[in-house]
Design an enzyme around this catalytic site. Structure first.
Site, PDB file in Angstrom:
ATOM      1  CG  ASN A  99     -31.366  33.963  27.467  1.00 42.01           C
ATOM      2  OD1 ASN A  99     -31.286  33.495  27.082  1.00 42.01           O
ATOM      3  ND2 ASN A  99     -30.961  33.094  28.777  1.00 42.01           N
ATOM      4  CB  CYS A 143     -29.724  29.002  31.733  1.00 45.54           C
ATOM      5  SG  CYS A 143     -28.192  28.442  30.544  1.00 45.54           S
ATOM      6  N   GLY A 144     -30.021  30.094  28.292  1.00 45.92           N
ATOM      7  CA  GLY A 144     -30.357  29.306  26.773  1.00 45.92           C
ATOM      8  C   GLY A 144     -30.072  27.907  26.359  1.00 45.92           C
ATOM      9  CB  THR A 145     -26.467  26.858  26.981  1.00 42.06           C
ATOM     10  OG1 THR A 145     -25.984  27.174  28.089  1.00 42.06           O
ATOM     11  CG2 THR A 145     -25.757  27.779  25.689  1.00 42.06           C
ATOM     12  N   GLY A 146     -28.870  26.305  28.777  1.00 43.33           N
ATOM     13  CA  GLY A 146     -29.550  25.513  29.748  1.00 43.33           C
ATOM     14  C   GLY A 146     -30.667  24.770  29.196  1.00 43.33           C
ATOM     15  CG  HIS A 190     -25.712  22.716  29.634  1.00 46.17           C
ATOM     16  ND1 HIS A 190     -26.185  23.760  30.484  1.00 46.17           N
ATOM     17  CD2 HIS A 190     -25.054  23.383  29.189  1.00 46.17           C
ATOM     18  CE1 HIS A 190     -25.989  24.780  30.499  1.00 46.17           C
ATOM     19  NE2 HIS A 190     -25.457  24.308  29.076  1.00 46.17           N
ATOM     20  CG  ASN A 233     -29.614  34.964  31.838  1.00 53.08           C
ATOM     21  OD1 ASN A 233     -29.308  34.192  30.025  1.00 53.08           O
ATOM     22  ND2 ASN A 233     -28.699  34.886  31.766  1.00 53.08           N
ATOM     23  CD  GLU A 280     -27.177  31.025  33.601  1.00 49.33           C
ATOM     24  OE1 GLU A 280     -25.805  31.212  33.002  1.00 49.33           O
ATOM     25  OE2 GLU A 280     -27.456  31.452  33.373  1.00 49.33           O
ATOM     26  CB  CYS A 303     -23.668  32.915  26.612  1.00 47.09           C
ATOM     27  SG  CYS A 303     -25.118  34.324  27.266  1.00 47.09           S
ATOM     28  CG  ASN A 356     -19.849  32.688  33.678  1.00 43.04           C
ATOM     29  OD1 ASN A 356     -21.521  32.469  33.099  1.00 43.04           O
ATOM     30  ND2 ASN A 356     -20.220  31.336  33.685  1.00 43.04           N
ATOM     31  CD  GLN A 402     -24.166  34.331  31.572  1.00 39.16           C
ATOM     32  OE1 GLN A 402     -25.358  35.028  31.596  1.00 39.16           O
ATOM     33  NE2 GLN A 402     -25.013  34.116  33.108  1.00 39.16           N
TER      34      GLN A 402
HETATM   35  N1  LIG Z   1     -27.290  31.899  30.837  1.00 41.23           N
HETATM   36  C1  LIG Z   1     -26.118  31.907  29.531  1.00 41.23           C
HETATM   37  C2  LIG Z   1     -25.832  30.314  29.742  1.00 41.23           C
HETATM   38  C3  LIG Z   1     -24.144  30.530  30.320  1.00 41.23           C
HETATM   39  C4  LIG Z   1     -23.420  29.620  30.789  1.00 41.23           C
HETATM   40  C5  LIG Z   1     -22.229  29.588  31.573  1.00 41.23           C
HETATM   41  N2  LIG Z   1     -23.353  30.413  32.728  1.00 41.23           N
HETATM   42  C6  LIG Z   1     -21.367  28.611  31.894  1.00 41.23           C
HETATM   43  O1  LIG Z   1     -20.336  28.680  32.542  1.00 41.23           O
HETATM   44  O2  LIG Z   1     -21.256  27.527  30.653  1.00 41.23           O
HETATM   45  C7  LIG Z   1     -27.303  31.009  28.425  1.00 41.23           C
HETATM   46  O3  LIG Z   1     -27.870  31.552  28.587  1.00 41.23           O
HETATM   47  O4  LIG Z   1     -27.256  29.905  28.062  1.00 41.23           O
END
Ligand SMILES: N[C@H](CCC[C@H](N)C(=O)O)C(=O)O
Length: 293
Positions: free
Chosen positions: A94, A233-236, A175, A15, A224, A92, A83, A63
């Protein structure tokens, strides 16, 4: 004209980010003119973000991460996220590990604090070189996801093709986590953009497809919001662990196996979610003036 702006290309499990340090402006926040009258960059527009993220004509990234001077004394830096579609978003994971790695290298400290629109993120260097970030408290109420109407976030009751009955979780960003028997069999490229914009999500949503391999390992693929399919995706990953535990599919700690590699996620007793994983620097460069218009 804007000074040619330096950036650091980084990634967390593939990412990837263009990290731009905007702290160069003078202390009072007004950018001082360069030798040729050019001024340092102090922000980027949606259009500039899209141009930088473009993988054909720009730097190419999922991003753009902006580093600014902190607003709160406790924090080392302030982090903003754009984004690839230019939208500015709240979190975010990551990217937070990558910012932490930069600040740790700059300060020589193994503990740094990143400020963002959703609060302070505590980051620690793990003994094995990975970085651990407290991503804050998972938000579970329909208003916090947010959803367009009152619902039990454990069962959102939407479906599309083979996907149904997701769990809603907010990790600073929204999410929807769908559990499936075989994540590899799901056409994420076709279903993701439709679900991202489902009317139930007034701020759209990041879409996760999760296959529970064991009580401590989940395979997850992600579409995403504002980007598309990413390798991680870390938050994912945080949202997926919280959803799995709420559905009694795992304990409070598990490895989330993404296309780009593994993240360790733990949902702590205080409601905070801790994410541990790598942060890599690929190269440094300067933004071509054409990208900044
Ligand atoms: N890649 C990111 C998430 C970005 C989330 C973004 N796509 C959004 O609109 O919330 C991560 O590592 O958490």
């Amino acid at each position: 004209m804007t000074l040619a702006t330096a950036f650091t290309k980084m990634h967390g499990l593939g990412n990837d980010f263009a990290v731009i340090d905007l702290r160069g402006g003078s202390a009072n926040g007004t950018a001082s003119a360069g030798a040729n009258g050019a001024t340092p960059l102090t922000d980027i527009s949606d259009t500039q973000a899209r141009a930088i993220a473009d993988r054909r004509t720009g730097v190419g990234c999922d991003q753009i991460i902006l580093i600014e001077k902190p607003r709160q004394k406790l924090a080392d830096v302030y982090m903003r996220i754009r984004n690839a579609d230019g939208s500015e978003v709240e979190a975010c994971g990551n990217g937070a590990r990558c910012v932490a790695a930069l600040v740790m290298a700059e300060t020589g400290r193994r503990h740094v604090i990143i400020e963002s629109v959703v609060g302070l993120l505590d980051a620690e260097a793990a003994p094995d070189g990975r970085i651990s970030v407290d991503m804050g408290e998972a938000q579970l109420d329909w208003r916090e996801i947010p959803l367009a109407k009152p619902l039990d976030t454990l069962h959102l009751g939407i479906e599309l093709g083979p996907l149904s009955d997701p769990v809603g979780v907010n990790i600073g960003n929204p999410h929807a986590v769908f559990f499936v028997p075989d994540a590899g069999a799901i056409d994420v490229a076709a279903l993701g953009p439709v679900l991202e914009r489902h009317p139930l999500f007034p701020e759209k949503a990041n879409i996760e497809v999760a296959q529970v391999l064991s009580p401590t390992r989940i395979r997850m693929r992600v579409w995403e919001r504002g980007v598309g399919i990413t390798r991680a995706c870390g938050t994912g990953a945080c949202a997926t662990l919280v959803a799995a535990h709420r559905r009694k599919l795992t304990g409070r700690k598990a490895t989330i196996q993404l296309d780009g590699g593994d993240l360790e996620i733990e949902w702590l007793a205080d409601g905070h979610v801790r994410m541990t994983g790598p942060a890599e620097t690929s190269f440094t460069g300067r933004l071509d003036a054409s990208l900044l218009g």
